[in-house]
Every structure is written in C-alpha cells, then in structure tokens.
Enzyme design. Structure first.
Site, PDB file in Angstrom:
ATOM      1  N   CYS A 293       1.202  -1.091   0.030  1.00  0.00           N
ATOM      2  CA  CYS A 293       0.182  -0.502  -0.026  1.00  0.00           C
ATOM      3  C   CYS A 293       0.949   1.373   0.434  1.00  0.00           C
ATOM      4  O   CYS A 293       0.224   2.201  -0.655  1.00  0.00           O
ATOM      5  CB  CYS A 293      -0.523  -0.121   1.417  1.00  0.00           C
ATOM      6  N   HIS A 320       2.124   5.163   9.945  1.00  0.00           N
ATOM      7  CA  HIS A 320       1.289   3.860   9.865  1.00  0.00           C
ATOM      8  C   HIS A 320       0.137   3.546  10.300  1.00  0.00           C
ATOM      9  O   HIS A 320       0.772   3.199  11.029  1.00  0.00           O
ATOM     10  CB  HIS A 320       1.930   2.710   9.056  1.00  0.00           C
TER      11      HIS A 320
END
Length: 485
Positions: A293, A320
């Site tokens: 991602c 994150h």
C-alpha cells in the site's frame, strides 16, 4: 440577511436535490445498459446518493475554481443516454466545465464531437478481453474490501468474483461469520446492498453475485473446476507466500491461469504499481505482485516529481495505521517492537517501501531511505517524503504542478490532491486513489522539498489491485475526455 434571501438559498438547495434525484436513474442507465462509468473529476457518480452527487459537484469549485451545478450536468447526462454509447469511463465534470467555458449551446453537437469514439457503438466490447473468473485466496481486511469493490463493479468491468478460499472445515457458524464480516465493517461501514447465505451449497450471494466459499488449508486442496471455475486469476491475500516458488502452488490447481499477490513480492517477481509500470505485465507473466500500500501511495508522486524536477536522493517516513500483524496487547512477536500493544503505542519499525520503489521506478534505485511508525489508528496512513531536488522550485509551483497531475494526467486515478487546512486522516477513509497530496503541508525551499501524502492503506490499495486485475484480464478502458500520457 432578509427572510427572502434565506428562503431563496433553501429553495435553490431543494431544486438541486430534485435535479439530482432525476439524474440518478439516468446515471444508472448509462452504467447498466451502456457500460458507461460516469464520474466528476475522478469522483464516481454510480450508486451515489443525492447528497453525495451534490457534494461531488461542489468539489469542482475547489479544484477548478468554477461553480458546477447539477443543472449544468443534467442536460449532458440526459443527452448521453440518447447517443447509443459504447463502453467507456467518462468524466462528466470535465465535459461540463469545458462546455460552459466554450459558450456553446448545442449539447448534443458538443457531445458528439467529444465522445465521437463511442457514439453509436453500443454493444461493442470496447474494453477488450472476455469475462474473467476471480478467486480471493484469503478473506481478511484486503480480501473483504476487494470483494466489495468487485461486487460493486460486477457487470461493468468483466471481472467475476466466483469464490473465496478460507481456512477451517466450514463447520458451525463459520459461513455466517464470514458473511457478517462482509456485511458490516467498523471502518468502511455497511455493505452497499444485500447479502444472503446459501448454507446448502456453502456460498454467499452478494447483490446477486454467487460467491462459492471453499474451505482449504493449502492451495493443493482445491480443484476450482469442480465449482465451474476456469482460467481464473487467484488473488492471494494471505501474504504467506511471497516468492515465485510459493505462489506457484496456485498455478498447479485445476482452473487457475494466473496469481496476483497483494503484498511486496520477493526475488524476481514483478512488483506492479498500476499507473506506473503496469504495462510491464506481459501475457507470459503468470505471477505478479501488487507491491505494498505504501509503495503504491508514494511511487506516483515520486514519478511526477522526478519527471519535472529530478530527485537526487530522499528519505521517506511512513506514519502507518496499525494492522492485524500487530498485537492488541503486549505479547510475543517475531518482528522487532511489533509485539507491543498496537492501540497503545507508536511503534517504530522497518519498511521495505523505499527499496521497493526501485522495482517500479528503476531510475530512483538507491536514492531513497525509509522507516515506518505504526500509530494507534485503524486505517489511513501518511507518507512524508523529504526530497533533495535537482532543480530548484517553490511551494506554489510544486503544488500547482501536482494539482495538475491529479486532475489532468494519466495518473489521475493514482494521485489525488487536497488543499484544506482542516483535513485529518478519517477524511480519507474510502478514498480510491493510491495517494492524496496534502497541499497545505507542502514545504519547498529551493532544492529541498517535503511532501505529505495521505493514503487509505486498505481501500485505496485495493482499488489499485483491482486495476491490475483488469489489466491482467486484458480489460482496457477508454477514458474520455482524453488525458495526457
């Protein structure tokens, strides 16, 4: 303000609601009958509420500085339903803005010129390819979001979700629990539609899509042809195997043609970031990685900056959201620091995204370093790119350039752009772009640039995976009006 003016504002809102309500069945007709996918500057108009349609129109003011009302777009939508169109993705917002600026009055003549490639082409498969069976191997966070997207797009992209493969023997209420997790999501909200369970045949029926649930402990346990599945692409969401040898187990199964890994691939596997190097996928490539991602979020922005200003070197820091890989409370974990409680700590950890950039953008090989900080939020992350440029610039010029790339380049599906002093991470839940440039946070001083890029590490990434699936299936969409390469 007088009562008359107050009433006028409210009446205008109600009038716009009425037009949007009238527009919805026309948009549905374009999608279901003509396989036309309408959007408004990248914001989809399919299966959207009246309020969402009005908000999408308001978005145009922020990005173009031009007011766009449903009363501007409605005549275009109505006329498009009468032109016997072939399949395509059409940005209605760009067409409407250009039409307003042109000063023209004949909507049909304008659309016949702008959409000449598809006018009268109804029934022709302009996307190429044949319907492709898709199997989701693993049904965790990414697997369930992929299922939502594939069901949402069913009939419009030639991808058919035929089965999911999960661990266990399927006993007890396993099937009900799988269906419930697809039906309800704490982050992304309820499933948009209806889900039923077929206990007798061990299947889930989502918006009419019959999805076989297969219980297996390894790929070798499955014969997909026994379920009428053939020539399928298996999307491995488990992350258990990341090299060619491990993923080749899928290819040994009857009914499987190709495999796609939703994690960074190891060894010689091609790591693909759609919009950047997807054309590197050849018909001979049977196993592909969709990278991570984070890699998907930063590579499009890095390519844009490198193309225009050049990058000498830089450092990437990822903030994150925590994932299921971490522990809820302190417990053993084979990874450094990841054993500490995810909801209670910021956890400094490693990321391979900086090195992985070189697999999609070889020209940046060896130029980036990176670290990651896992933080106590369940979704949406941020990449901070600290770059040394080859060519001096300033904040305004860089922002203007990135805004233009987000709106008008071939990477408009990958790069989004926001210019608000009030946005926070939750505002980007469900964003379908690989990454979103936060213009208000951009800092550029000569050859030093710091860029902040948000990304929905679940949904935005899953949209990139689906784009790769389409490309692997030889499904190539025509995007109108044409964008720059």
């Amino acid at each position: 303000m007088s009562q008359e003016k107050l009433d006028a504002h409210f009446q205008e809102w109600q009038d716009n609601e009425a037009v949007a309500e009238e527009m919805i069945p026309l948009l549905g007709k374009l999608y279901r009958k003509y396989n036309v996918v309408p959007s408004l500057y990248g914001r989809s108009l399919i299966n959207r509420s009246v309020i969402r349609i009005l908000k999408n129109h308001r978005y145009v003011k922020r990005v173009e500085g031009t007011e766009l009302s449903v009363r501007d777009t409605f005549p275009l939508v109505k006329t498009m339903t009468e032109l016997d169109l072939g399949p395509a993705h059409i940005d209605l917002g760009k067409l409407a803005v250009a039409f307003k600026k042109s000063g023209r009055n004949d909507v049909e003549a304008y659309l016949r010129e702008e959409l000449a490639e598809i006018v009268g082409k109804h029934g022709e498969n302009g996307m190429g390819g044949e319907p492709k069976d898709v199997v989701l191997y693993g049904f965790g966070r990414i697997g369930r979001i992929l299922a939502r997207i594939l069901v949402e797009k069913a009939g419009g992209n030639l991808l058919r979700l035929r089965a999911i493969v999960v661990r266990g023997d399927g006993s007890g209420d396993d099937l009900e629990k799988r269906a419930s997790l697809l039906r309800r999501d704490s982050i992304h909200g309820p499933f948009a539609g209806s889900i039923r369970v077929d206990h007798e045949n061990n299947a889930i029926i989502a918006n009419g899509n019959y999805i076989q649930v297969i219980n297996a402990s390894s790929p070798s346990d499955v014969d997909y042809t026994a379920y009428g599945i053939d020539n399928a692409i298996v999307v491995d969401n488990t992350g258990k195997w990341r090299d060619e040898e491990g993923l080749s187990q899928h290819l040994a199964c009857k009914g499987v043609a190709k495999a796609l890994l939703t994690a960074p691939g190891k060894g010689s596997l091609k790591n693909i970031v759609y919009g950047i190097n997807h054309r590197d996928i050849g018909d001979e490539d049977r196993i592909i990685s969709a990278a991570s991602c984070t890699t998907n979020a930063i590579v499009p922005v890095l390519k844009a900056i490198n193309d225009e200003y050049g990058i000498e070197h830089g450092h990437m820091e990822t903030v994150h959201s925590y994932t299921n890989d971490q522990n809820l409370i302190d417990n053993y974990h084979k990874g450094d620091r990841r054993g500490r409680s995810a909801p209670l700590n910021m956890v400094l950890t490693e990321t391979g995204a900086a090195k992985a950039v070189a697999k999609a953008l070889p020209e940046l090989g060896g130029k980036l370093t990176g670290n990651a900080i896992r933080v106590p939020t369940p979704n949406v992350s941020m990449a901070i790119l600290n770059l040394n440029l080859e060519k001096a610039a300033d904040t305004e010029s860089v922002n203007n350039y990135l805004r233009d790339m987000a709106l008008h380049s071939s990477m408009q599906k990958q790069i989004d752009y926001v210019d608000s002093p009030e946005v926070v991470s939750s505002d980007f839940v469900g964003n379908r772009h690989a990454g979103i440039v936060d213009a208000k946070a951009t800092i550029v001083d000569g050859k030093n640039a710091v860029l902040y890029v948000w990304y929905d590490n679940e949904f935005g990434y899953s949209c990139q995976v689906v784009r790769i699936l389409q490309y692997m299936s030889n499904v190539h969409f025509l995007y109108l009006p044409r964008t720059r390469d």
